[in-house]
Write a protein that holds these residues in place. Structure first.
Motif, PDB file in Angstrom:
ATOM      1  N   PRO B  35       0.809  -1.231   0.000  1.00 46.42           N
ATOM      2  CA  PRO B  35       0.000   0.000   0.000  1.00 46.42           C
ATOM      3  C   PRO B  35       0.838   1.276   0.000  1.00 46.42           C
ATOM      4  N   TYR B 107       6.631  -3.744   7.528  1.00 52.00           N
ATOM      5  CA  TYR B 107       5.888  -4.827   8.177  1.00 52.00           C
ATOM      6  C   TYR B 107       5.356  -4.336   9.508  1.00 52.00           C
ATOM      7  N   SER B 108       4.233  -4.883   9.890  1.00 54.30           N
ATOM      8  CA  SER B 108       3.595  -4.481  11.139  1.00 54.30           C
ATOM      9  C   SER B 108       2.548  -5.506  11.526  1.00 54.30           C
ATOM     10  N   LYS B 109       2.568  -5.930  12.775  1.00 55.85           N
ATOM     11  CA  LYS B 109       1.513  -6.810  13.262  1.00 55.85           C
ATOM     12  C   LYS B 109       0.212  -6.029  13.441  1.00 55.85           C
ATOM     13  N   ASP B 110       0.342  -4.769  13.803  1.00 58.38           N
ATOM     14  CA  ASP B 110      -0.846  -4.001  14.182  1.00 58.38           C
ATOM     15  C   ASP B 110      -1.539  -3.295  13.036  1.00 58.38           C
ATOM     16  N   SER B 111      -0.764  -2.920  12.024  1.00 59.16           N
ATOM     17  CA  SER B 111      -1.315  -2.020  11.009  1.00 59.16           C
ATOM     18  C   SER B 111      -1.153  -2.586   9.609  1.00 59.16           C
ATOM     19  N   GLU B 112      -2.270  -2.897   8.968  1.00 53.87           N
ATOM     20  CA  GLU B 112      -2.199  -3.503   7.629  1.00 53.87           C
ATOM     21  C   GLU B 112      -1.637  -2.529   6.601  1.00 53.87           C
ATOM     22  N   ILE B 113      -1.840  -1.234   6.795  1.00 51.67           N
ATOM     23  CA  ILE B 113      -1.340  -0.313   5.769  1.00 51.67           C
ATOM     24  C   ILE B 113       0.184  -0.180   5.843  1.00 51.67           C
ATOM     25  N   ASP B 115       2.015  -2.913   6.349  1.00 53.74           N
ATOM     26  CA  ASP B 115       2.394  -4.331   6.308  1.00 53.74           C
ATOM     27  C   ASP B 115       2.399  -4.847   4.873  1.00 53.74           C
ATOM     28  N   GLY B 116       3.026  -4.091   3.990  1.00 48.71           N
ATOM     29  CA  GLY B 116       3.009  -4.455   2.575  1.00 48.71           C
ATOM     30  C   GLY B 116       4.082  -5.452   2.173  1.00 48.71           C
ATOM     31  N   LEU B 117       5.092  -5.634   3.011  1.00 46.29           N
ATOM     32  CA  LEU B 117       6.177  -6.562   2.683  1.00 46.29           C
ATOM     33  C   LEU B 117       5.691  -7.986   2.916  1.00 46.29           C
ATOM     34  N   THR B 118       5.758  -8.823   1.893  1.00 45.06           N
ATOM     35  CA  THR B 118       5.360 -10.216   2.099  1.00 45.06           C
ATOM     36  C   THR B 118       6.474 -10.951   2.849  1.00 45.06           C
ATOM     37  N   PHE B 323      -7.592   4.205   0.775  1.00 43.96           N
ATOM     38  CA  PHE B 323      -8.524   3.123   1.030  1.00 43.96           C
ATOM     39  C   PHE B 323      -9.655   3.648   1.896  1.00 43.96           C
ATOM     40  N   HIS B 325     -10.807   2.029   4.399  1.00 37.73           N
ATOM     41  CA  HIS B 325     -10.209   1.789   5.722  1.00 37.73           C
ATOM     42  C   HIS B 325      -8.725   2.100   5.592  1.00 37.73           C
TER      43      HIS B 325
END
Lengths: 394, 394
Positions: B35, B107-113, B115-118, B323, B325
């Motif tokens: 994102p 990367y982030s456990k808490d925030s999807e935006i 957390d774009g790195l696979t 987005f 969200h």
């Protein structure tokens, strides 16, 4: 229904590979989607969700309360569990019930289509699994996801045939549109208008779908069409695909713009085009289950080099499916960025492009892209292949 | 240009947080997008690509050969490096040149935006960094990416205002369309036709954008509109948003269908609606920089409970941006799935929805969703708030 067909296929693949279960773990899929999700549900999920398929034939969807009805309606999952505050407990309960010796999750260094799990979600999964002592059971699902995407069912190949048919019809229409003086952007806009008129989707971002390259000294592939004008004596190539019910085509065609008085292309243009056609045909004839992608790529390059042309700086062909670039196995050279992809054997049901490319000095780039499906004994064209250079009257 | 504006903002954020560099690492972004990519380039990338921004103001794009021209054309990156076979070496060279003490990755456990790195790409990055001894310098970019998305520039708020304006105009149109006997699906189709007529995008998947819920006993939110008919004496609510130049709106409106002879809604419906309006207004008044999201969420719930209604099973409000969200900070309760999101302080420039929900027994669901922007001293409505229940004539 396609989802039911693919989930059933996934169960059989797990059995074949002796992997107890496959876990897809996502949240806010419209932001960070997992490419496997298209085979598991027909919509996006919002809250943390897990889809668990087992080799024994069980299937669980653990999803947010507001997504429950839509997933239950699919009629695919034997067990649908919803949550409001978090999926940790229900997911742990399901895994304790299955007690799998291996849990395939969607990460892969080599294959982007098997790499839908974000690193943050991976860390969350490690937390969840650690609490029930299963953190060491995680393995990459690359083999499972690749097989599921690559072994196309008849339904899937049927959808792709429709996409290909529409693409070739549009090419026939655009051959009549191209004239000296038209810009690349105008040719692209015409193609887009024909895609829109058929209410089809675009196989990739419309800014470069289609790509149109006219004459020598153009930018490289993946560049948006420009105001450069179609000109007599030049080679012009186009690259686009459509999406029909979520399945893509990806085809290229090359034309030559006759100069006044010319009735055929000059020898060097004809030779370039014929070399591409020969390269595609030799590659296709070498394809069959068990052969490695890198060896097919080498066949194609050999034809170019033997005819005095340089090798192209990309792979000969990629798989096609729900994405224009799909699957893991690749007809490509052993370059770092391709990882293990070129070293994977072809399998029945794989759909590949064949798209060698070469430069005809002073004229432009000759490139044709066909699509083939791997059969039990070889590979068959899905597209009606371009065998003759299309000549545009001045 | 927005990308230049946001890259400049990113540099300032890195300085503020004393983080040497921010690295976004992607491949085949149409399959697994990050994102953050929307703020870094205007298109998809195909081969492995890295975008490196530093606190010192440097910016590097390391990308595939075929994407080079498009990225160079942006005029945003001081250094654009292309590769054919792999980006390992050029990326290592750039990082050795910068020699950052910390490398923020997505990367982030808490925030999807954020957390774009696979996970597969994370493992590749570990390999690349290990060879130059930098693998332990990786940190989560959550703070950086969150600030970049959340601190909306004037340009961004301006785009969202346009999206909101169009949404409210469409609501005005649909209020005239709703009549007893129309189905939820027909109301939704009307809204989609108005979005299409304005050549706007959808803020989320059109299968549930809009959502339309009529009467009691409806499915939960996120469910596609059904053949259920609008009926006198029922409450009907709608939820949709549009995308204007990539920026979203997300608004809900509630109407009451008068019975023959009624000139106003029954008291319990009016009370439900008024409670929603009061809940929104009390929440908005409590918002200002520094306050935690969970405390605003609590204000909203208190109003509902004091008026005799049950709490809703979701957050009071989420951020909106590219987005529907968006962002990390959330006006939500301290539930497992929300992680640290509700514990983050509000900041100037954040755009939130406020969307409490309650059930009026036998009548339907009352829910209104407004959008507000956090200012230096409080929060202002971006949407013209619904203060009166819309009454549909029988």
């Amino acid at each position: 229904m396609l989802i039911k067909e693919k989930v059933t296929q996934a169960i059989n693949i797990l059995k074949e590979f002796k992997i107890d279960c496959w876990l897809t773990f996502v949240r806010e899929s419209s932001i960070n989607g997992d490419p496997s999700l298209d085979y598991l549900i027909a919509s996006d999920v919002t809250w943390h969700s897990a889809f668990v398929i087992t080799a024994k034939g069980d299937s669980f969807a653990i999803i947010g309360k507001y997504d429950k009805q839509a997933v239950a309606d699919l009629g695919v999952y034997k067990t649908v569990i919803d949550h409001v505050t978090g999926l940790r407990e229900p997911l742990q309960q399901v895994l304790k019930q299955i007690n799998p010796s291996s849990i395939a999750v969607n990460y892969s260094k080599d294959s982007e289509i098997a790499d839908g799990l974000t690193h943050g979600m991976y860390l969350t999964l490690v937390d969840v699994l650690s609490e029930i002592g299963m953190q060491d059971r995680m393995i990459s699902s690359e083999k499972v996801v690749s097989a599921l995407r690559q072994r196309k069912t008849e339904t899937e190949v049927g959808l792709m045939k429709e996409a290909i048919k529409a693409t070739l019809q549009i090419y026939d229409e655009v051959f009549g549109f191209i004239k000296p003086g038209k810009t690349e952007a105008e040719v692209a806009a015409f193609i887009r208008s024909r895609i829109d008129a058929r209410k089809l989707g675009y196989a990739w971002d419309p800014s470069t779908c289609p790509s149109v390259f006219s004459g020598p000294d153009t930018a490289e592939a993946h560049y948006a069409p420009t105001e450069r004008r179609v000109q007599e004596g030049h080679v012009l190539n186009m690259d686009f695909g459509v999406k029909y019910n979520q399945y893509c085509s990806d085809l290229q065609r090359t034309v030559y713009i006759l100069k006044k008085g010319e009735t055929k292309a000059p020898p060097e243009v004809q030779k370039g085009f014929d070399t591409i056609v020969e390269s595609i045909e030799e590659s296709r004839k070498a394809m069959k289950p068990g052969v490695l992608g890198k060896d097919i790529d080498a066949v194609s390059r050999k034809v170019l080099v033997e005819n005095g042309f340089q090798e192209y700086p990309h792979a000969l062909g990629h798989q096609v499916g729900r994405f224009a670039h799909d699957g893991t196995a690749l007809l490509g050279p052993a370059w770092e960025k391709y990882g293990r992809k070129p070293f994977l054997p072809l399998e029945r049901g794989m759909v590949f492009t064949l798209e060698p490319r070469l430069t005809v000095p002073e004229r432009g780039i000759a490139t044709v892209e066909e699509m083939v499906v791997v059969t039990n004994t070889g590979a068959e064209f899905l597209s009606s292949p371009q065998k003759e250079l299309v000549l545009i009257k001045p």
